[in-house]
Design an enzyme around this catalytic site. Structure first.
Site, PDB file in Angstrom:
ATOM      1  N   ALA A  65      31.836  79.759  79.426  1.00 29.41           N
ATOM      2  CA  ALA A  65      30.482  80.244  79.158  1.00 29.41           C
ATOM      3  C   ALA A  65      29.784  79.189  78.312  1.00 29.41           C
ATOM      4  O   ALA A  65      30.434  78.380  77.660  1.00 29.41           O
ATOM      5  CB  ALA A  65      30.563  81.565  78.398  1.00 29.41           C
ATOM      6  N   GLY A 104      35.347  81.224  80.793  1.00 32.44           N
ATOM      7  CA  GLY A 104      34.579  81.784  81.896  1.00 32.44           C
ATOM      8  C   GLY A 104      34.712  80.963  83.175  1.00 32.44           C
ATOM      9  O   GLY A 104      34.591  81.498  84.280  1.00 32.44           O
ATOM     10  N   GLU A 107      37.798  82.152  84.698  1.00 32.31           N
ATOM     11  CA  GLU A 107      37.551  83.541  85.118  1.00 32.31           C
ATOM     12  C   GLU A 107      36.733  83.571  86.412  1.00 32.31           C
ATOM     13  O   GLU A 107      36.926  84.439  87.263  1.00 32.31           O
ATOM     14  CB  GLU A 107      36.834  84.316  84.005  1.00 32.31           C
ATOM     15  CG  GLU A 107      37.748  84.563  82.805  1.00 32.31           C
ATOM     16  CD  GLU A 107      37.008  85.185  81.633  1.00 32.31           C
ATOM     17  OE1 GLU A 107      36.079  84.541  81.111  1.00 32.31           O
ATOM     18  OE2 GLU A 107      37.343  86.317  81.249  1.00 32.31           O
ATOM     19  N   GLU A 127      39.391  81.122  74.696  1.00 26.39           N
ATOM     20  CA  GLU A 127      38.459  81.921  73.883  1.00 26.39           C
ATOM     21  C   GLU A 127      39.004  82.254  72.500  1.00 26.39           C
ATOM     22  O   GLU A 127      38.255  82.344  71.533  1.00 26.39           O
ATOM     23  CB  GLU A 127      38.099  83.223  74.614  1.00 26.39           C
ATOM     24  CG  GLU A 127      37.134  83.052  75.774  1.00 26.39           C
ATOM     25  CD  GLU A 127      37.801  82.651  77.082  1.00 26.39           C
ATOM     26  OE1 GLU A 127      38.993  82.237  77.073  1.00 26.39           O
ATOM     27  OE2 GLU A 127      37.142  82.762  78.127  1.00 26.39           O
TER      28      GLU A 127
HETATM   29  N1  3HC Z   1      29.335  75.556  75.982  1.00 22.07           N
HETATM   30  C1  3HC Z   1      28.396  74.703  75.525  1.00 22.07           C
HETATM   31  N2  3HC Z   1      28.641  73.424  75.184  1.00 22.07           N
HETATM   32  C2  3HC Z   1      29.901  72.984  75.305  1.00 22.07           C
HETATM   33  C3  3HC Z   1      30.944  73.816  75.765  1.00 22.07           C
HETATM   34  C4  3HC Z   1      30.624  75.156  76.119  1.00 22.07           C
HETATM   35  N3  3HC Z   1      31.540  76.014  76.584  1.00 22.07           N
HETATM   36  N4  3HC Z   1      32.075  73.113  75.782  1.00 22.07           N
HETATM   37  C5  3HC Z   1      31.775  71.876  75.345  1.00 22.07           C
HETATM   38  N5  3HC Z   1      30.467  71.790  75.056  1.00 22.07           N
HETATM   39  C6  3HC Z   1      29.728  70.617  74.604  1.00 22.07           C
HETATM   40  C7  3HC Z   1      30.226  70.109  73.258  1.00 22.07           C
HETATM   41  O1  3HC Z   1      29.589  70.780  72.197  1.00 22.07           O
HETATM   42  C8  3HC Z   1      29.849  68.646  73.314  1.00 22.07           C
HETATM   43  O2  3HC Z   1      28.475  68.552  73.038  1.00 22.07           O
HETATM   44  P1  3HC Z   1      27.874  67.246  72.333  1.00 22.07           P
HETATM   45  O3  3HC Z   1      28.222  66.097  73.222  1.00 22.07           O
HETATM   46  O4  3HC Z   1      26.427  67.556  72.236  1.00 22.07           O
HETATM   47  O5  3HC Z   1      28.568  67.180  71.006  1.00 22.07           O
HETATM   48  C9  3HC Z   1      30.029  68.301  74.786  1.00 22.07           C
HETATM   49  O6  3HC Z   1      30.033  69.549  75.489  1.00 22.07           O
HETATM   50  C10 3HC Z   1      31.319  67.571  75.099  1.00 22.07           C
HETATM   51  O7  3HC Z   1      32.394  68.296  74.535  1.00 22.07           O
HETATM   52  P2  3HC Z   1      33.652  67.558  73.866  1.00 22.07           P
HETATM   53  O8  3HC Z   1      33.178  66.501  72.932  1.00 22.07           O
HETATM   54  O9  3HC Z   1      34.537  68.613  73.345  1.00 22.07           O
HETATM   55  O10 3HC Z   1      34.281  66.827  75.147  1.00 22.07           O
HETATM   56  P3  3HC Z   1      35.794  66.651  75.580  1.00 22.07           P
HETATM   57  O11 3HC Z   1      35.765  65.913  76.858  1.00 22.07           O
HETATM   58  O12 3HC Z   1      36.610  66.149  74.433  1.00 22.07           O
HETATM   59  O13 3HC Z   1      36.334  68.144  75.875  1.00 22.07           O
HETATM   60  C11 3HC Z   1      36.300  70.330  76.814  1.00 22.07           C
HETATM   61  C12 3HC Z   1      35.795  68.868  76.906  1.00 22.07           C
HETATM   62  C13 3HC Z   1      37.838  70.361  77.022  1.00 22.07           C
HETATM   63  C14 3HC Z   1      35.627  71.129  77.862  1.00 22.07           C
HETATM   64  C15 3HC Z   1      36.003  70.867  75.381  1.00 22.07           C
HETATM   65  O14 3HC Z   1      34.623  70.644  75.105  1.00 22.07           O
HETATM   66  C16 3HC Z   1      36.251  72.344  75.199  1.00 22.07           C
HETATM   67  O15 3HC Z   1      37.371  72.749  74.947  1.00 22.07           O
HETATM   68  N6  3HC Z   1      35.187  73.169  75.287  1.00 22.07           N
HETATM   69  C17 3HC Z   1      35.245  74.576  74.968  1.00 22.07           C
HETATM   70  C18 3HC Z   1      35.756  75.371  76.109  1.00 22.07           C
HETATM   71  C19 3HC Z   1      35.762  76.821  75.753  1.00 22.07           C
HETATM   72  O16 3HC Z   1      36.040  77.222  74.654  1.00 22.07           O
HETATM   73  N7  3HC Z   1      35.432  77.651  76.746  1.00 22.07           N
HETATM   74  C20 3HC Z   1      35.393  79.055  76.568  1.00 22.07           C
HETATM   75  C21 3HC Z   1      33.999  79.448  76.234  1.00 22.07           C
HETATM   76  S1  3HC Z   1      33.869  81.152  75.823  1.00 22.07           S
HETATM   77  C22 3HC Z   1      33.857  81.938  77.307  1.00 22.07           C
HETATM   78  O17 3HC Z   1      33.997  81.328  78.318  1.00 22.07           O
HETATM   79  C23 3HC Z   1      33.661  83.420  77.233  1.00 22.07           C
HETATM   80  C24 3HC Z   1      33.947  84.088  78.541  1.00 22.07           C
HETATM   81  O18 3HC Z   1      35.256  84.560  78.539  1.00 22.07           O
HETATM   82  C25 3HC Z   1      33.049  85.239  78.778  1.00 22.07           C
END
Ligand code: 3HC
Ligand code: NAI
Length: 692
Positions: A65, A104, A107, A127
């Site tokens: 998400a 997400g 998912e 998450e």
């Molecule tokens: N939403 C919005 N922005 C995101 C994001 C997300 N889910 N994931 C990463 N970003 C952004 C980061 O803030 C960063 O922004 P910036 O360049 O402006 O600082 C940019 O994307 C790049 O991220 P990283 O520097 O972390 O890049 P990497 O290549 O090192 O890693 C990644 C990529 C593995 C995708 C890592 O960013 C990550 O783990 N992201 C989070 C993933 C996550 O937690 N997903 C679950 C979200 S909650 C959800 O899905 C709820 C659902 O169940 C309903």
């Protein structure tokens, strides 16, 4: 053709290929969800189309998400409604995965009818790391494909699994060749059509739930086995409850409702707000305001380390681990042999635990050279000094290093408290000098304070920031001042902890309050672990503090089985009557009246003193932003992640309350609690640290 700004739709024979391109990580933003929904509807309406491939451009499949849209009004279709469109599609949909299918994103892949990925892809539900649970059916569908035990591990650790493991578990249906994902996914879709394969829905599968249905004890066993790791966090428990629901006889749709309710509860809780803050704060720390992202960096192909003691050895391991050769210099052969021996035995212990291949021990040791001659560092691109914490020793080392290091080499000090400008002044190249402050154990702790002086060149700072990523650290750039950020706040905590035990609290009282707040260990436990003699000089000691007296008695902490606590053969601690007597006698000599000290007083004095010091650090520009202070204390000193760091915690309390409490503490306990000017300003303006 373009469906919207981030989605394209193409036909490849009978297969419609829906491609999303929404940098940086294809998060499932409003635009992305709308684009996919419109493209799938178009494919369903087109008689010439038999199947759909859903694929992403750029570095990754959907990473989850869009966290930046949390808390903002939802635009339709919501992720769950998009999932309904995909899952109930009348033609097969194949998810084509590269990079990371996370949260997400996974998912969404789990409602596709088939999943194909390249071998380098990873799948996970992270998450929990944001204080959440997968709120779009992940906790219900994942155990149906990977089984309950594996699902519990995945949702509570948040760690992804490799594509090969995902294939072996049935989470993926096929692997594609690297670089050939689109073609392989289209071929897979054609096969589904040719063979008339069914529209498989994960929700209909229950066979992998049976084992846990027969053994409901699995959940409590899992809780017990991980109790230490989960302590204080809400999200792991909520994730477990959702998986319990998956194996219960609640109908699937009702289980989704329950999952959503628990998700919403977590989303509203301050823990998730804190953990989301930490996620962005970690990424923000990598950006240095006055150094642009395109600042050139210097290549670091060879590293020198001076001093093979506690820190030097650990520092060297960071580089060996990523294949960068290291030369380590000591003053005498015995010290060098000891240092090299410890590095080897650390690697061998890791190998014995199965976390490193035996041949990797040799590869890493093969990259390490020991020497007694500073001249052997002449070809290093970066040299890190980790000798005794004495300014004359450091300036002498830097003057000699300056004479042998190649032009342009970066010269770094690992000093804990000393003035990096003064160290730099011992060289003719202060622009190449900075602090690289690692934390003990240096091969484990995530934090790296990057200390820039008034002269450090921008490319030297930019190189250090990049290097911190290379060696898996979180680099936080800070200014030069006593104790930088972390140790300066620690010093404020020391002052209060030392005063509290003289006034009547016991070391165990102080430690219990900090442990209950969420620190992995208490203040005095940490001191005993690090060693009371670190920084203690046996030639200058004068019984002027409890700590000096304990050291004079040979009570140096865990290593001598005695410090603020007593320790048995297995390092099990018990309160020490000897230390208690030392503390009481010292208080009497100082004329301090002993009294009952409440847990609330311990908590307030310690935490508010830390916040106040953090505010002073911000006011002086030693830290650039309050979130940097938070990251330093979370990654370097064990501040509980779910409390977001000292400044985030203070923001939750609110600036007015912080000011009021500091004023009350000042009235009761003196000028240590004089509110910093920044706190006065924030309270007056009704602002938070995060806006400062
Ligand atoms: N939403 C919005 N922005 C995101 C994001 C997300 N889910 N994931 C990463 N970003 C952004 C980061 O803030 C960063 O922004 P910036 O360049 O402006 O600082 C940019 O994307 C790049 O991220 P990283 O520097 O972390 O890049 P990497 O290549 O090192 O890693 C990644 C990529 C593995 C995708 C890592 O960013 C990550 O783990 N992201 C989070 C993933 C996550 O937690 N997903 C679950 C979200 S909650 C959800 O899905 C709820 C659902 O169940 C309903
Ligand atoms: P240590 O005493 O374990 O190691 C210092 C080593 O440097 C010794 O092996 C000594 O022989 C060697 N040495 C001294 N002078 C030298 C010289 N001129 N040339 C080459 N080697 C020399 O000390 P430790 O704990 O590793 O600390 C080193 C530095 O790291 C200090 O500045 C300390 O403040 C800092 N530091 C220590 C932390 C800790 O927890 N121990 C944490 C973060 C920083």
């Amino acid at each position: 053709m373009k469906v919207n700004d981030v989605t394209t739709y193409e036909e490849d024979g009978r297969v419609a290929v829906v491609t999303v391109d929404s940098p940086p990580v294809n998060a499932l933003s409003n635009a992305v969800r709308q684009g996919i929904a419109a493209a799938v509807e178009k494919a369903m309406a087109d008689d010439a189309v038999g199947a759909v491939v859903l694929i992403c451009e750029g570095r990754t499949f959907f990473a989850g998400a869009d966290i930046t849209e949390f808390g903002k009004p939802q635009v339709e279709p919501s992720l769950r409604n998009l999932q309904k469109i995909v899952e109930n599609a009348t033609k097969p949909i194949v998810a084509a995965i590269h990079g990371t299918a996370l949260g997400g994103g996974l998912e969404l892949a789990l409602v596709a009818h088939y999943r194909v990925a390249v071998p380098s892809a990873k799948c996970g539900l992270p998450e929990v790391k944001l204080g959440l649970l997968p709120g779009a059916g992940g906790t219900q569908r994942l155990p149906r494909v990977v089984g309950v035990q594996k699902a519990l591990e995945m949702v509570t650790s948040g760690n992804p699994i490799s594509a090969r493991e995902a294939l072996s578990m049935g989470l993926l249906d096929a692997l594609a060749e690297e670089g050939g994902l689109r073609a392989a996914a289209v071929a897979f879709a054609n096969k589904v059509l040719d063979e008339g394969l069914p529209l498989l829905k994960v929700r209909d599968r229950t066979e992998k739930l049976e084992e846990a249905r027969a053994n409901p004890g699995i959940f409590d066993e899992f809780r017990k086995a991980n109790a230490r790791q989960f302590r204080g966090f809400l999200a792991p428990e909520y994730n477990i409850r959702c998986i319990e629901t998956a194996v219960s006889d609640l109908p699937f749709e009702d289980a989704l409702v329950r999952e959503r309710a628990l998700f919403d509860e977590l989303m509203k809780d301050s823990q998730s707000a804190a953990q989301r803050h930490v996620f962005f704060a970690e990424r923000q720390a990598a950006k240095v305001d006055d150094i642009s992202a395109d600042t050139p960096t210097l290549p670091i192909a060879k590293v020198g380390v001076i001093g093979a003691g506690t820190m030097g050895g650990g520092i060297a391991m960071n580089f060996l681990n990523v294949g960068i050769p290291v030369t380590i210099v000591e003053t005498a052969q015995a010290g060098l042999d000891r240092g090299l021996g410890i590095i080897r035995s650390n690697y061998e212990t890791t190998a014995k635990k199965g976390r490193l291949k035996p041949e990797d021990v040799e590869t890493r040791m093969g990259l390490l050279t020991g020497s007694l001659d500073l001249g052997d560092l002449a070809d290093c691109d970066l040299v890190i000094e980790a000798v005794f914490e004495q300014i004359d020793v450091k300036t002498d080392v830097f003057a000699r290093l300056d004479a042998v290091a190649k032009p342009g080499a970066i010269l770094a000090t690992n000093t804990s408290y000393l003035d990096v400008d003064e160290i730099a002044a011992a060289t003719k190249r202060p622009e190449s000098v900075l602090g690289l402050h690692f934390f003990s154990p240096a091969n484990v702790m995530k934090l790296l304070e990057i200390v820039r002086t008034k002269d450090t060149a921008p490319e030297v700072v930019a190189t250090a920031v990049k290097l911190s990523k290379t060696i898996g650290k979180i680099g936080v750039t800070v200014g030069n001042g006593f104790g930088f950020v972390g140790n300066r706040i620690l010093a404020a905590r020391n002052t209060q902890a030392d005063a509290l035990i003289l006034e009547g609290a016991t070391p165990q009282d102080v430690d219990r309050v900090l442990y209950d707040f969420g620190f992995p260990m208490g203040h005095f436990q940490m001191r005993d672990l690090v060693g009371l003699d670190v920084g203690w000089d046996r030639n200058k000691t004068s019984s002027s503090t409890v700590r000096e007296i304990l050291n004079e008695m040979g009570r140096h902490g865990q290593k001598s089985k005695a410090g603020y606590y007593d320790y048995d053969e297995n390092r099990k601690q018990t309160p020490s009557p000897v230390a208690a007597k030392v503390i009481e006698d010292f208080a009497v000599r100082q004329g301090i009246a002993r009294r009952a000290v409440s847990d609330d007083e311990i908590r307030d004095r310690i935490l508010y003193a830390m916040v106040n010091e953090g505010a002073r650090i911000l006011d002086e520009g030693i830290a650039a932003r309050s979130s940097d202070v938070d990251i330093v204390w979370i990654t370097g000193y064990g501040w509980p992640r779910y409390r977001g760091g000292p400044m985030f915690w203070a923001d939750l309390e609110g600036p007015a309350k912080v000011l009021e409490t500091l004023n009350a503490l000042r009235a009761a306990h003196g000028d240590d609690f004089t509110p910093s000017p920044l706190i006065e300003r924030l309270a007056a303006e009704g602002k938070a640290f995060k806006d400062a």
